[in-house]
Design a protein around this motif. Structure first.
Motif, PDB file in Angstrom:
ATOM      1  N   ILE A 122      -3.213   8.272  13.150  1.00  0.00           N
ATOM      2  CA  ILE A 122      -2.167   7.305  12.804  1.00  0.00           C
ATOM      3  C   ILE A 122      -2.090   7.135  11.296  1.00  0.00           C
ATOM      4  O   ILE A 122      -1.001   7.116  10.704  1.00  0.00           O
ATOM      5  CB  ILE A 122      -2.435   5.954  13.497  1.00  0.00           C
ATOM      6  CG1 ILE A 122      -2.414   6.136  15.017  1.00  0.00           C
ATOM      7  CG2 ILE A 122      -1.419   4.909  13.060  1.00  0.00           C
ATOM      8  CD1 ILE A 122      -2.817   4.891  15.782  1.00  0.00           C
ATOM      9  N   TYR A 123      -3.261   7.000  10.679  1.00  0.00           N
ATOM     10  CA  TYR A 123      -3.309   6.786   9.228  1.00  0.00           C
ATOM     11  C   TYR A 123      -2.642   7.941   8.481  1.00  0.00           C
ATOM     12  O   TYR A 123      -1.739   7.723   7.654  1.00  0.00           O
ATOM     13  CB  TYR A 123      -4.756   6.621   8.772  1.00  0.00           C
ATOM     14  CG  TYR A 123      -4.907   6.580   7.269  1.00  0.00           C
ATOM     15  CD1 TYR A 123      -4.555   5.439   6.548  1.00  0.00           C
ATOM     16  CD2 TYR A 123      -5.382   7.694   6.570  1.00  0.00           C
ATOM     17  CE1 TYR A 123      -4.678   5.407   5.174  1.00  0.00           C
ATOM     18  CE2 TYR A 123      -5.506   7.666   5.188  1.00  0.00           C
ATOM     19  CZ  TYR A 123      -5.156   6.510   4.488  1.00  0.00           C
ATOM     20  OH  TYR A 123      -5.278   6.476   3.126  1.00  0.00           O
ATOM     21  N   PHE A 124      -3.056   9.160   8.775  1.00  0.00           N
ATOM     22  CA  PHE A 124      -2.506  10.302   8.045  1.00  0.00           C
ATOM     23  C   PHE A 124      -1.045  10.548   8.412  1.00  0.00           C
ATOM     24  O   PHE A 124      -0.270  11.063   7.597  1.00  0.00           O
ATOM     25  CB  PHE A 124      -3.344  11.552   8.309  1.00  0.00           C
ATOM     26  CG  PHE A 124      -4.647  11.550   7.565  1.00  0.00           C
ATOM     27  CD1 PHE A 124      -4.670  11.573   6.185  1.00  0.00           C
ATOM     28  CD2 PHE A 124      -5.852  11.497   8.248  1.00  0.00           C
ATOM     29  CE1 PHE A 124      -5.869  11.552   5.487  1.00  0.00           C
ATOM     30  CE2 PHE A 124      -7.055  11.474   7.558  1.00  0.00           C
ATOM     31  CZ  PHE A 124      -7.071  11.499   6.181  1.00  0.00           C
ATOM     32  N   GLY A 125      -0.646  10.147   9.618  1.00  0.00           N
ATOM     33  CA  GLY A 125       0.761  10.247   9.986  1.00  0.00           C
ATOM     34  C   GLY A 125       1.630   9.323   9.145  1.00  0.00           C
ATOM     35  O   GLY A 125       2.704   9.725   8.661  1.00  0.00           O
ATOM     36  N   ILE A 126       1.181   8.085   8.956  1.00  0.00           N
ATOM     37  CA  ILE A 126       1.925   7.127   8.128  1.00  0.00           C
ATOM     38  C   ILE A 126       1.932   7.574   6.673  1.00  0.00           C
ATOM     39  O   ILE A 126       2.958   7.491   5.978  1.00  0.00           O
ATOM     40  CB  ILE A 126       1.314   5.723   8.256  1.00  0.00           C
ATOM     41  CG1 ILE A 126       1.496   5.197   9.689  1.00  0.00           C
ATOM     42  CG2 ILE A 126       1.956   4.767   7.257  1.00  0.00           C
ATOM     43  CD1 ILE A 126       2.939   4.998  10.099  1.00  0.00           C
ATOM     44  N   VAL A 127       0.783   8.043   6.181  1.00  0.00           N
ATOM     45  CA  VAL A 127       0.711   8.531   4.806  1.00  0.00           C
ATOM     46  C   VAL A 127       1.695   9.691   4.605  1.00  0.00           C
ATOM     47  O   VAL A 127       2.434   9.738   3.612  1.00  0.00           O
ATOM     48  CB  VAL A 127      -0.729   8.978   4.460  1.00  0.00           C
ATOM     49  CG1 VAL A 127      -0.747   9.783   3.150  1.00  0.00           C
ATOM     50  CG2 VAL A 127      -1.639   7.758   4.320  1.00  0.00           C
ATOM     51  N   ALA A 154       0.823  -1.208   0.000  1.00  0.00           N
ATOM     52  CA  ALA A 154       0.000   0.000   0.000  1.00  0.00           C
ATOM     53  C   ALA A 154       0.860   1.263   0.000  1.00  0.00           C
ATOM     54  O   ALA A 154       0.583   2.227  -0.725  1.00  0.00           O
ATOM     55  CB  ALA A 154      -0.930  -0.006   1.208  1.00  0.00           C
ATOM     56  N   ALA A 155       1.911   1.274   0.819  1.00  0.00           N
ATOM     57  CA  ALA A 155       2.806   2.428   0.849  1.00  0.00           C
ATOM     58  C   ALA A 155       3.541   2.590  -0.475  1.00  0.00           C
ATOM     59  O   ALA A 155       3.806   3.702  -0.931  1.00  0.00           O
ATOM     60  CB  ALA A 155       3.806   2.290   1.996  1.00  0.00           C
ATOM     61  N   GLY A 156       3.861   1.455  -1.112  1.00  0.00           N
ATOM     62  CA  GLY A 156       4.469   1.507  -2.442  1.00  0.00           C
ATOM     63  C   GLY A 156       3.503   2.077  -3.465  1.00  0.00           C
ATOM     64  O   GLY A 156       3.889   2.839  -4.354  1.00  0.00           O
ATOM     65  N   GLY A 157       2.215   1.703  -3.342  1.00  0.00           N
ATOM     66  CA  GLY A 157       1.221   2.252  -4.238  1.00  0.00           C
ATOM     67  C   GLY A 157       1.092   3.756  -4.103  1.00  0.00           C
ATOM     68  O   GLY A 157       1.017   4.495  -5.093  1.00  0.00           O
ATOM     69  N   LEU A 158       1.088   4.239  -2.855  1.00  0.00           N
ATOM     70  CA  LEU A 158       1.042   5.675  -2.606  1.00  0.00           C
ATOM     71  C   LEU A 158       2.222   6.370  -3.263  1.00  0.00           C
ATOM     72  O   LEU A 158       2.079   7.408  -3.927  1.00  0.00           O
ATOM     73  CB  LEU A 158       1.050   5.936  -1.100  1.00  0.00           C
ATOM     74  CG  LEU A 158       1.305   7.378  -0.645  1.00  0.00           C
ATOM     75  CD1 LEU A 158       0.175   8.286  -1.093  1.00  0.00           C
ATOM     76  CD2 LEU A 158       1.486   7.439   0.873  1.00  0.00           C
ATOM     77  N   GLN A 159       3.410   5.799  -3.117  1.00  0.00           N
ATOM     78  CA  GLN A 159       4.613   6.436  -3.631  1.00  0.00           C
ATOM     79  C   GLN A 159       4.682   6.409  -5.157  1.00  0.00           C
ATOM     80  O   GLN A 159       5.212   7.331  -5.776  1.00  0.00           O
ATOM     81  CB  GLN A 159       5.852   5.753  -3.033  1.00  0.00           C
ATOM     82  CG  GLN A 159       5.998   6.013  -1.539  1.00  0.00           C
ATOM     83  CD  GLN A 159       7.208   5.335  -0.953  1.00  0.00           C
ATOM     84  OE1 GLN A 159       8.296   5.886  -0.941  1.00  0.00           O
ATOM     85  NE2 GLN A 159       7.011   4.110  -0.485  1.00  0.00           N
ATOM     86  N   GLU A 160       4.132   5.366  -5.773  1.00  0.00           N
ATOM     87  CA  GLU A 160       4.149   5.331  -7.237  1.00  0.00           C
ATOM     88  C   GLU A 160       3.127   6.295  -7.824  1.00  0.00           C
ATOM     89  O   GLU A 160       3.334   6.843  -8.906  1.00  0.00           O
ATOM     90  CB  GLU A 160       3.938   3.902  -7.734  1.00  0.00           C
ATOM     91  CG  GLU A 160       5.120   3.006  -7.442  1.00  0.00           C
ATOM     92  CD  GLU A 160       5.341   1.921  -8.487  1.00  0.00           C
ATOM     93  OE1 GLU A 160       4.721   1.965  -9.564  1.00  0.00           O
ATOM     94  OE2 GLU A 160       6.134   1.007  -8.209  1.00  0.00           O
ATOM     95  N   ILE A 161       2.004   6.500  -7.128  1.00  0.00           N
ATOM     96  CA  ILE A 161       1.066   7.538  -7.548  1.00  0.00           C
ATOM     97  C   ILE A 161       1.747   8.900  -7.456  1.00  0.00           C
ATOM     98  O   ILE A 161       1.643   9.739  -8.364  1.00  0.00           O
ATOM     99  CB  ILE A 161      -0.200   7.502  -6.672  1.00  0.00           C
ATOM    100  CG1 ILE A 161      -0.981   6.200  -6.917  1.00  0.00           C
ATOM    101  CG2 ILE A 161      -1.085   8.716  -6.962  1.00  0.00           C
ATOM    102  CD1 ILE A 161      -2.118   5.988  -5.944  1.00  0.00           C
ATOM    103  N   GLU A 162       2.465   9.110  -6.369  1.00  0.00           N
ATOM    104  CA  GLU A 162       3.174  10.370  -6.153  1.00  0.00           C
ATOM    105  C   GLU A 162       4.294  10.559  -7.158  1.00  0.00           C
ATOM    106  O   GLU A 162       4.600  11.693  -7.571  1.00  0.00           O
ATOM    107  CB  GLU A 162       3.741  10.401  -4.733  1.00  0.00           C
ATOM    108  CG  GLU A 162       4.504  11.661  -4.387  1.00  0.00           C
ATOM    109  CD  GLU A 162       5.205  11.558  -3.043  1.00  0.00           C
ATOM    110  OE1 GLU A 162       5.597  12.609  -2.515  1.00  0.00           O
ATOM    111  OE2 GLU A 162       5.356  10.436  -2.517  1.00  0.00           O
ATOM    112  N   ALA A 163       4.925   9.455  -7.591  1.00  0.00           N
ATOM    113  CA  ALA A 163       6.090   9.536  -8.472  1.00  0.00           C
ATOM    114  C   ALA A 163       5.778  10.230  -9.788  1.00  0.00           C
ATOM    115  O   ALA A 163       6.648  10.867 -10.391  1.00  0.00           O
ATOM    116  CB  ALA A 163       6.644   8.135  -8.735  1.00  0.00           C
ATOM    117  N   ASP A 164       4.536  10.113 -10.254  1.00  0.00           N
ATOM    118  CA  ASP A 164       4.159  10.785 -11.491  1.00  0.00           C
ATOM    119  C   ASP A 164       4.294  12.300 -11.365  1.00  0.00           C
ATOM    120  O   ASP A 164       4.542  13.002 -12.347  1.00  0.00           O
ATOM    121  CB  ASP A 164       2.716  10.419 -11.875  1.00  0.00           C
ATOM    122  CG  ASP A 164       2.584   8.959 -12.277  1.00  0.00           C
ATOM    123  OD1 ASP A 164       3.599   8.394 -12.721  1.00  0.00           O
ATOM    124  OD2 ASP A 164       1.492   8.394 -12.139  1.00  0.00           O
ATOM    125  N   ALA A 165       4.112  12.796 -10.140  1.00  0.00           N
ATOM    126  CA  ALA A 165       4.248  14.240  -9.910  1.00  0.00           C
ATOM    127  C   ALA A 165       5.682  14.614  -9.561  1.00  0.00           C
ATOM    128  O   ALA A 165       6.182  15.663  -9.969  1.00  0.00           O
ATOM    129  CB  ALA A 165       3.304  14.680  -8.793  1.00  0.00           C
TER     130      ALA A 165
END
Length: 270
Positions: free
Chosen positions: A156-161, A87-98
């Motif tokens: 906790i969720y938004f802190g990890i994100v 899930a954290a990898g998914g977040l980072q790959e979405i971010e990577a486009d930017a």
């Protein structure tokens, strides 16, 4: 005539391969995106804190089971979880486009081990104080099996994100996978053990003699690896490789391929 017919078939074959590899990356990105969307449900199953709390109570909790599964699966799949399901990898790959820019590696890849070693030692110490693990409770600290089942979990969720999102704006794509991920060492160790045991593994196979040095593989790599520099052994053995296949799917010469088998070193380094 036979040669001409064979040459005529090559473009069509190449087009089919490109379509197939394009579909593979779309499927991978979709899986990562879905995993991130499910993160509010699954986040506590990756919690480093619940493991310690469970160890103090002599209980094997859900996140410990996940970490053990990651280690065991890495014997065969190496870090494929990072490339396909995290899930954290998914977040980072979405971010990577930017973000776009590659991550700064070098000594930064060792930070996660500086974090992991004392954390893992604390788990062992807590379990020793508790007299060992006596129970298995996958839902400990996760009432109803859903991580964010009350408003207090949102912090906790938004802190990890934020932890996996904000630093990448300055350090490059997937930088936090390299720097702080407490799950990565389980898979790195599992992958190294599997290779030492000569277990067939998922890996990027390479034919360095066909490489033309175009650099497309390095640009496509979500982990910012210098892929051409890693081809000499005939396989990408770097611990930071996540078996996503992006480098293989962008290679114009089929130098790289995602395959399953033993990672045997080729004679003469080729």
């Amino acid at each position: 005539m036979a040669r001409s017919a064979e040459e005529a078939r090559r473009p069509a074959t190449g087009a089919r391969i490109r379509r197939a590899t394009g579909k593979r990356q779309r499927a991978r990105r979709l899986a990562l995106t879905v995993s991130f969307l499910l993160f509010p449900i699954t986040i506590f199953y990756f919690s480093p804190v619940l493991v310690i709390e469970g160890a103090l109570a002599g209980a094997v909790v859900g996140s410990m089971l996940v970490f053990l599964l990651q280690f065991a699966s890495a014997l065969v799949l190496r870090r494929a979880f990072c490339g396909w399901l995290c899930a954290a990898g998914g977040l980072q790959e979405i971010e990577a486009d930017a973000v776009g820019k590659p991550a700064r590696l070098g000594w930064r890849t060792r930070i996660k081990y500086v974090i992991w070693v004392p954390w893992f030692a604390s788990i062992v110490a807590c379990a020793w104080v508790a007299g060992g693990f006596t129970t298995i409770d996958p839902l400990a600290g996760i009432p109803g099996g859903v991580s964010l089942n009350n408003p207090l979990g949102l912090g906790i969720y938004f802190g990890i994100v934020a932890l996996f999102f904000v630093p990448n704006l300055f350090l490059g794509r997937r930088a936090m996978c390299h720097c702080i991920c407490w799950m990565a060492p389980f898979m790195v160790l599992g992958g190294k053990l599997g290779r030492a045991m000569r277990v067939p593994q998922l890996h990027i196979d390479a034919r360095p003699e066909t490489c033309v040095g175009c650099g497309k593989c390095s640009k496509a790599c979500p982990m910012s690896l210098d892929v051409p520099a890693l081809l000499h052994e005939g396989a990408i053995a770097d611990a930071e490789c996540i078996q996503c296949g992006a480098c293989a799917d962008t290679c114009p010469k089929d130098t790289l391929s995602l395959r399953f088998g033993r990672m045997a070193k080729r004679a003469g380094g080729a």
